[in-house]
Design an enzyme around this catalytic site. Sequence first.
Site, PDB file in Angstrom:
ATOM      1  N   ARG A 284       0.815  -1.221   0.000  1.00 47.38           N
ATOM      2  CA  ARG A 284       0.000   0.000   0.000  1.00 47.38           C
ATOM      3  C   ARG A 284       0.846   1.267   0.000  1.00 47.38           C
ATOM      4  O   ARG A 284       0.393   2.321  -0.438  1.00 47.38           O
ATOM      5  CB  ARG A 284      -1.001  -0.030   1.153  1.00 47.38           C
ATOM      6  CG  ARG A 284      -2.112  -1.055   0.912  1.00 47.38           C
ATOM      7  CD  ARG A 284      -3.092  -1.139   2.069  1.00 47.38           C
ATOM      8  NE  ARG A 284      -2.478  -1.649   3.273  1.00 47.38           N
ATOM      9  CZ  ARG A 284      -2.388  -2.926   3.612  1.00 47.38           C
ATOM     10  NH1 ARG A 284      -2.884  -3.854   2.810  1.00 47.38           N
ATOM     11  NH2 ARG A 284      -1.812  -3.291   4.727  1.00 47.38           N
TER      12      ARG A 284
ATOM     13  N   GLU B  91       5.164 -10.645  14.745  1.00 40.86           N
ATOM     14  CA  GLU B  91       4.625 -11.210  15.980  1.00 40.86           C
ATOM     15  C   GLU B  91       4.917 -12.710  16.064  1.00 40.86           C
ATOM     16  O   GLU B  91       5.261 -13.234  17.113  1.00 40.86           O
ATOM     17  CB  GLU B  91       3.118 -10.956  16.049  1.00 40.86           C
ATOM     18  CG  GLU B  91       2.506 -11.339  17.372  1.00 40.86           C
ATOM     19  CD  GLU B  91       1.036 -10.971  17.474  1.00 40.86           C
ATOM     20  OE1 GLU B  91       0.410 -11.377  18.451  1.00 40.86           O
ATOM     21  OE2 GLU B  91       0.528 -10.290  16.564  1.00 40.86           O
TER      22      GLU B  91
END
Length: 178
Positions: free
Chosen positions: A64, A101
């Site tokens: 993006r 993560e």
Amino acid sequence: MHTDPAEYIRNAIRSVPDWPSPGVTFRDITPILQDPRSFRVLVDLFVYRYMRQRLDLVAGVDARGFILGSVLAYELNLGFVPVRKKGKLPYQTLAEEYTLEYGNATVEMHTDAVKPGQRVLLIDDLIATGGTMVAAAKLLQRLGANVVEAAAIIDLPELGGSDILKETGLPIYTVCSF
């Protein structure tokens, strides 16, 4: 009725609960991109911020960051450099790994993407944990670029990414936060 442009952009962002997993709220910028007025307001916010700064390139983070970064580079009459996910660039690359993560990821740039001393604006759609943006900045710096600022539409301050970026000494700018 006139409204603050940053608040206008914040209100145009769609919040999608429980995506991509339960408990996560995804901040979707596609409503901004679909609406000509919102997209122009967003681009103009960045253009006005950077039009008087001495910049050489805009580097956009996959994927993006490519959308806003390429439009911003065009509007500022600058070149655009893609920072891609691993394995997507066809020429000689330099890679930087970062922690997610659950695991690791890698971003890459062409080895000839920037020249030493060039002043580069780094841009993406949002700052979450900061890993991607820090890795992209490190790549640019390893090639000798001066990363002037890391910019994004959205900051998610609870995830700590903007603090991590600030700790590296990199100035940041975001339009809004959630």
